[in-house]
Design a protein around this motif. Structure first.
Motif, PDB file in Angstrom:
ATOM      1  N   GLY A  91       0.844  -1.194   0.000  1.00 34.09           N
ATOM      2  CA  GLY A  91       0.000   0.000   0.000  1.00 34.09           C
ATOM      3  C   GLY A  91       0.874   1.236   0.000  1.00 34.09           C
TER       4      GLY A  91
ATOM      5  N   VAL B  77      -0.299  -5.471  -3.927  1.00 31.02           N
ATOM      6  CA  VAL B  77      -1.475  -6.071  -3.306  1.00 31.02           C
ATOM      7  C   VAL B  77      -1.734  -7.491  -3.801  1.00 31.02           C
ATOM      8  CG1 VAL B  77      -3.157  -5.124  -4.939  1.00 31.02           C
ATOM      9  CG2 VAL B  77      -3.828  -5.577  -2.579  1.00 31.02           C
ATOM     10  N   ASP B  78      -1.342  -7.794  -5.019  1.00 32.02           N
ATOM     11  CA  ASP B  78      -1.545  -9.147  -5.541  1.00 32.02           C
ATOM     12  C   ASP B  78      -0.283 -10.004  -5.419  1.00 32.02           C
ATOM     13  OD1 ASP B  78      -0.082  -7.754  -7.394  1.00 32.02           O
ATOM     14  OD2 ASP B  78      -1.254  -8.388  -9.129  1.00 32.02           O
TER      15      ASP B  78
ATOM     16  N   PHE C  82      -3.879   1.134   3.303  1.00 32.34           N
ATOM     17  CA  PHE C  82      -4.784   1.522   2.227  1.00 32.34           C
ATOM     18  C   PHE C  82      -5.840   2.450   2.806  1.00 32.34           C
ATOM     19  CE2 PHE C  82      -3.388  -2.702   0.791  1.00 32.34           C
ATOM     20  CZ  PHE C  82      -2.936  -2.376  -0.472  1.00 32.34           C
TER      21      PHE C  82
ATOM     22  N   ASN D 162      -8.688   2.837   1.343  1.00 32.07           N
ATOM     23  CA  ASN D 162      -9.936   2.164   1.009  1.00 32.07           C
ATOM     24  C   ASN D 162     -10.107   0.914   1.877  1.00 32.07           C
ATOM     25  OD1 ASN D 162     -11.624   0.148  -0.333  1.00 32.07           O
ATOM     26  ND2 ASN D 162     -11.704   1.595  -2.049  1.00 32.07           N
TER      27      ASN D 162
ATOM     28  N   HIS E 172     -12.265  -1.466   1.662  1.00 34.80           N
ATOM     29  CA  HIS E 172     -12.528  -2.673   0.875  1.00 34.80           C
ATOM     30  C   HIS E 172     -11.216  -3.336   0.453  1.00 34.80           C
ATOM     31  CE1 HIS E 172     -14.464  -5.499  -1.797  1.00 34.80           C
ATOM     32  NE2 HIS E 172     -13.673  -5.087  -2.779  1.00 34.80           N
ATOM     33  N   GLU E 173     -10.251  -2.527  -0.025  1.00 32.25           N
ATOM     34  CA  GLU E 173      -8.938  -3.079  -0.405  1.00 32.25           C
ATOM     35  C   GLU E 173      -8.253  -3.712   0.800  1.00 32.25           C
ATOM     36  OE1 GLU E 173      -6.703  -0.738  -3.868  1.00 32.25           O
ATOM     37  OE2 GLU E 173      -7.317   0.570  -2.218  1.00 32.25           O
TER      38      GLU E 173
ATOM     39  N   SER F 123     -10.038  -6.988   1.779  1.00 34.64           N
ATOM     40  CA  SER F 123      -9.764  -8.031   0.796  1.00 34.64           C
ATOM     41  C   SER F 123      -8.370  -8.618   1.002  1.00 34.64           C
ATOM     42  CB  SER F 123      -9.896  -7.444  -0.612  1.00 34.64           C
ATOM     43  OG  SER F 123      -9.594  -8.402  -1.579  1.00 34.64           O
ATOM     44  N   LEU F 124      -7.398  -7.775   1.219  1.00 35.20           N
ATOM     45  CA  LEU F 124      -6.032  -8.243   1.450  1.00 35.20           C
ATOM     46  C   LEU F 124      -5.946  -9.076   2.726  1.00 35.20           C
ATOM     47  CD1 LEU F 124      -2.962  -8.163   0.759  1.00 35.20           C
ATOM     48  CD2 LEU F 124      -2.852  -6.193   2.274  1.00 35.20           C
TER      49      LEU F 124
END
Length: 172
Positions: free
Chosen positions: A59, A87-88, A101, A103, A105-106, A109-110
């Motif tokens: 991030g 992130v991926d 992050f 956000n 949501h990000e 998800s992580l």
């Protein structure tokens, strides 16, 4: 002053003294970097790699400007290696993951992708606590405080010391 608050101040002072540092002489991110190292010292992993201790950053990168602060530092007799990961990316080699992050949501998800992996997740993002990070740092006047999600740490088979839990502003 309440006894619990006095105890926190005393323990935090001892924590910084053990680093040989004064909070007044450090920038915000140098202080947070020192806390990251202390979090690692007060965490027990079932298994650590034999060659290095990996502190990963994902991030926004507030520690990049202070990366040299980690030079020549060791944890569990292993040199600290700083890795910036997308992130991926692959977080399997991380012992600590500092994630930041804006956000939620990000962030969520992580963190869901790391579910039950033995990676200590730390952040200073406002959205981190609700997203499920294990340690959430925040800056207050003249100090850094932190909250601990010990349930998430235990699910990842990490053991956080009783001293660190006592120092936390909040534990869930």
């Amino acid at each position: 002053m309440k006894p619990k608050m006095l105890m926190r101040i005393l323990l935090a002072s001892l924590l910084l003294a053990s680093l040989g540092l004064s909070a007044a002489s450090m920038s915000e991110y140098e202080l947070k970097a020192a806390f990251l190292l202390k979090f690692a010292q007060f965490t027990r992993w079932r298994e650590l790699p034999s060659n290095q201790f990996n502190l990963c950053i994902c991030g926004e990168h507030p520690f990049i400007d202070h990366q040299n602060w980690f030079a020549h530092k060791t944890l569990s007799n292993r040199p600290v290696s700083i890795q910036t990961i997308n992130v991926d990316g692959d977080f399997n080699n991380c012992q600590i993951l500092f994630v930041n992050f804006a956000n939620q949501h990000e962030m969520s998800s992580l963190l869901e992708g790391l579910h039950n992996q033995p990676v200590l997740t730390v952040s200073d993002s406002d959205t981190a606590w609700d997203a499920g990070v294990m340690i959430s740092m925040s800056t207050e006047p003249n100090r850094v405080s932190f909250r601990i999600n010990n349930s998430a740490a235990r699910a990842a088979k990490l053991e956080l010391s009783a001293l660190m839990l006592q120092l936390a502003k909040e534990v869930k």
